[in-house]
Design a protein around this motif. Structure first.
Motif, short mmCIF file in Angstrom:
data_model
loop_
_atom_site.label_atom_id
_atom_site.label_comp_id
_atom_site.label_asym_id
_atom_site.label_seq_id
_atom_site.Cartn_x
_atom_site.Cartn_y
_atom_site.Cartn_z
N SER B 63 0.85 -1.18 0.00
CA SER B 63 0.00 0.00 0.00
C SER B 63 0.88 1.23 0.00
O SER B 63 2.08 1.16 -0.23
CB SER B 63 -0.92 -0.03 1.22
OG SER B 63 -1.80 1.06 1.19
N ASP B 64 0.25 2.35 0.30
CA ASP B 64 1.01 3.58 0.43
C ASP B 64 2.03 3.41 1.56
O ASP B 64 1.81 2.64 2.48
CB ASP B 64 0.09 4.74 0.80
CG ASP B 64 -1.06 4.88 -0.18
OD1 ASP B 64 -0.93 4.35 -1.30
OD2 ASP B 64 -2.06 5.48 0.19
N PHE B 65 3.10 4.14 1.49
CA PHE B 65 4.02 4.05 2.61
C PHE B 65 4.76 5.35 2.85
O PHE B 65 4.85 6.21 1.97
CB PHE B 65 4.99 2.89 2.45
CG PHE B 65 6.07 3.09 1.44
CD1 PHE B 65 5.93 2.63 0.16
CD2 PHE B 65 7.26 3.73 1.79
CE1 PHE B 65 6.94 2.80 -0.77
CE2 PHE B 65 8.27 3.91 0.86
CZ PHE B 65 8.10 3.44 -0.43
N VAL B 66 5.26 5.46 4.05
CA VAL B 66 6.14 6.55 4.44
C VAL B 66 7.45 5.93 4.87
O VAL B 66 7.48 4.94 5.60
CB VAL B 66 5.56 7.35 5.62
CG1 VAL B 66 6.57 8.40 6.08
CG2 VAL B 66 4.26 8.02 5.23
N LEU B 67 8.51 6.48 4.37
CA LEU B 67 9.83 5.98 4.72
C LEU B 67 10.63 7.17 5.27
O LEU B 67 10.73 8.20 4.62
CB LEU B 67 10.48 5.41 3.46
CG LEU B 67 11.78 4.64 3.56
CD1 LEU B 67 11.90 3.69 2.37
CD2 LEU B 67 12.97 5.56 3.57
N CYS B 68 11.11 7.02 6.47
CA CYS B 68 11.82 8.12 7.11
C CYS B 68 13.14 7.61 7.65
O CYS B 68 13.20 6.55 8.26
CB CYS B 68 10.97 8.70 8.24
SG CYS B 68 11.75 10.09 9.07
N ILE B 145 24.66 16.36 14.52
CA ILE B 145 23.42 17.12 14.32
C ILE B 145 22.94 16.99 12.88
O ILE B 145 21.80 16.61 12.61
CB ILE B 145 23.64 18.61 14.67
CG1 ILE B 145 23.92 18.74 16.17
CG2 ILE B 145 22.42 19.44 14.26
CD1 ILE B 145 24.31 20.13 16.59
N TYR B 146 23.83 17.28 11.94
CA TYR B 146 23.42 17.27 10.53
C TYR B 146 23.06 15.86 10.06
O TYR B 146 22.07 15.66 9.37
CB TYR B 146 24.52 17.84 9.65
CG TYR B 146 24.59 19.35 9.65
CD1 TYR B 146 23.66 20.10 8.95
CD2 TYR B 146 25.58 20.01 10.36
CE1 TYR B 146 23.72 21.49 8.96
CE2 TYR B 146 25.65 21.39 10.37
CZ TYR B 146 24.72 22.14 9.66
OH TYR B 146 24.77 23.50 9.67
N LYS B 147 23.87 14.88 10.40
CA LYS B 147 23.64 13.55 9.84
C LYS B 147 22.41 12.86 10.42
O LYS B 147 21.92 11.88 9.89
CB LYS B 147 24.87 12.66 10.00
CG LYS B 147 25.18 12.18 11.41
CD LYS B 147 26.46 11.38 11.38
CE LYS B 147 26.81 10.79 12.74
NZ LYS B 147 28.10 10.09 12.72
N SER B 148 21.89 13.40 11.55
CA SER B 148 20.70 12.81 12.16
C SER B 148 19.40 13.43 11.66
O SER B 148 18.33 12.92 11.96
CB SER B 148 20.77 12.97 13.68
OG SER B 148 21.91 12.32 14.19
N LEU B 149 19.48 14.50 10.92
CA LEU B 149 18.25 15.16 10.46
C LEU B 149 17.47 14.22 9.54
O LEU B 149 18.06 13.52 8.71
CB LEU B 149 18.60 16.46 9.72
CG LEU B 149 19.24 17.55 10.59
CD1 LEU B 149 19.68 18.72 9.72
CD2 LEU B 149 18.28 18.03 11.67
N PRO B 150 16.16 14.20 9.67
CA PRO B 150 15.36 13.22 8.91
C PRO B 150 15.09 13.62 7.46
O PRO B 150 14.90 14.79 7.14
CB PRO B 150 14.05 13.16 9.70
CG PRO B 150 13.93 14.50 10.33
CD PRO B 150 15.33 14.95 10.64
N VAL B 151 15.08 12.62 6.62
CA VAL B 151 14.57 12.71 5.24
C VAL B 151 13.34 11.82 5.19
O VAL B 151 13.39 10.67 5.63
CB VAL B 151 15.61 12.24 4.22
CG1 VAL B 151 15.01 12.20 2.82
CG2 VAL B 151 16.84 13.12 4.25
N THR B 152 12.25 12.36 4.68
CA THR B 152 10.99 11.60 4.65
C THR B 152 10.49 11.47 3.22
O THR B 152 10.43 12.46 2.49
CB THR B 152 9.91 12.31 5.50
OG1 THR B 152 10.43 12.51 6.81
CG2 THR B 152 8.65 11.47 5.57
#
Lengths: 101, 219
Positions: B63-68, B145-152
């Motif tokens: 189905s639809d999904f979110v990947l973060c 800090i930078y490498k932990s920021l989320p991409v969704t």
């Protein structure tokens, strides 16, 4: 991205395979340093085994073309198919490179 | 080896939208809500933490999904290929559509990482500036800090195509996508949005330029 280099006198053929993307900058520099020199007249980049290319890698090809032009080396992009061919067309690379099927 | 945790564990461990832990994939059933509401979404049924690579197809879900995931994980993963392969398992996808989806996703994710979360502003117009560009990227990726920021990434299957969105938490893109062209044909930079535009039915930014929304046909 993986590549092989075959030299034939003043001509050089590079075969690239896999994916060529922004994270391949170090390999790209290595490739450039291994091929572009004063003794070379022409460079063919065979793309038949390349599966994916992104905008950053297209930019690297432009930088390679700039470096080659300064040494009067002619670059040909050969045998692109699928996504690679589409990206070359969208980027109008036929106006910048020799393109061969 | 993939393993699953209940979603409630994630909510308890990451209150107030703190950056997610590394290598997290989670899926929603039904309607995808805004990311701020996702954690409370009643139909979000699966939370999956992958510790050995990303294998969406290993999760029995269609189905639809979110990947973060973290910026670091997004940088190191071949997300566009993985997601395109997954999408092709869910719907009949032409070769052209697969090329368009993978290309648009890849460029959007790269933009979210580089220009969004890492906040890189160096323009590549020479071999020298390319070196500087990658030095800046590596420096930022070395920061917790930078490498932990989320991409969704959200992928929604519609009747005739995908609705895809890629979000970061950077300062936001301000340029009009309709003007997304490199400075000149010979410019080595600025081509990403142009390729996205060519590979999508439509695209627009939202969330003050932090989210790129794209529509991509199945054919």
């Amino acid at each position: 991205m993986e590549y092989t280099i075959a030299r034939h006198d003043k001509h050089c053929e590079v075969r690239i395979q896999g994916s060529f993307t922004f994270s391949d900058n170090a390999k790209f520099r290595e490739l450039l340093n291994s091929t572009v020199n004063d003794t070379l007249h022409s460079l063919t980049i065979n793309l038949s085994k390349l599966e994916f290319i992104d905008s950053a890698a297209l930019g690297m090809l432009l930088l390679l073309n700039d470096a080659a032009s300064q040494k009067n080396i002619r670059i040909t992009l050969a045998a692109a198919t699928g996504q690679i061919k589409k990206m070359l067309v969208l980027s109008k690379f036929e106006e910048l490179f020799n393109i061969e099927d | 080896m993939a393993y699953r945790l209940p979603l409630t564990s994630f909510i308890q461990s990451t209150p107030n939208l703190a950056p997610p832990p590394r290598e997290v994939v989670y899926f929603t059933a039904g309607c995808i809500t805004e990311i701020g509401k996702l954690f409370q979404h009643p139909t979000c049924t699966t939370f999956c933490e992958l510790s050995d690579g990303l294998h969406i197809s290993s999760v029995d879900y269609a189905s639809d999904f979110v990947l973060c995931m973290s910026t670091e994980t997004a940088y190191e993963s071949n997300l566009s290929e993985i997601i395109t392969r997954y999408a092709a398992q869910q719907v009949p996808l032409s070769d052209t559509a697969a090329i368009n989806l993978r290309t648009a996703l890849h460029e959007a994710i790269t933009n979210a990482i580089i220009w969004g979360n890492l906040g890189i502003r160096t323009i590549v117009d020479s071999l020298e500036s390319m070196e500087t560009f990658y030095q800046h990227i590596n420096a930022r990726l070395g920061s917790e800090i930078y490498k932990s920021l989320p991409v969704t990434i959200k992928l929604r299957f519609q009747k005739h195509g995908f609705n895809v969105s890629v979000s970061d938490v950077g300062k936001g893109f301000q340029k009009n996508p309709g003007n997304a062209k490199p400075k000149s044909l010979f410019s080595p930079a600025g081509r990403g949005l142009q390729l996205i535009e060519a590979c999508t039915h439509s695209m627009h930014h939202s969330d003050q330029g932090r989210t790129l929304n794209m529509q991509i046909s199945y054919t």
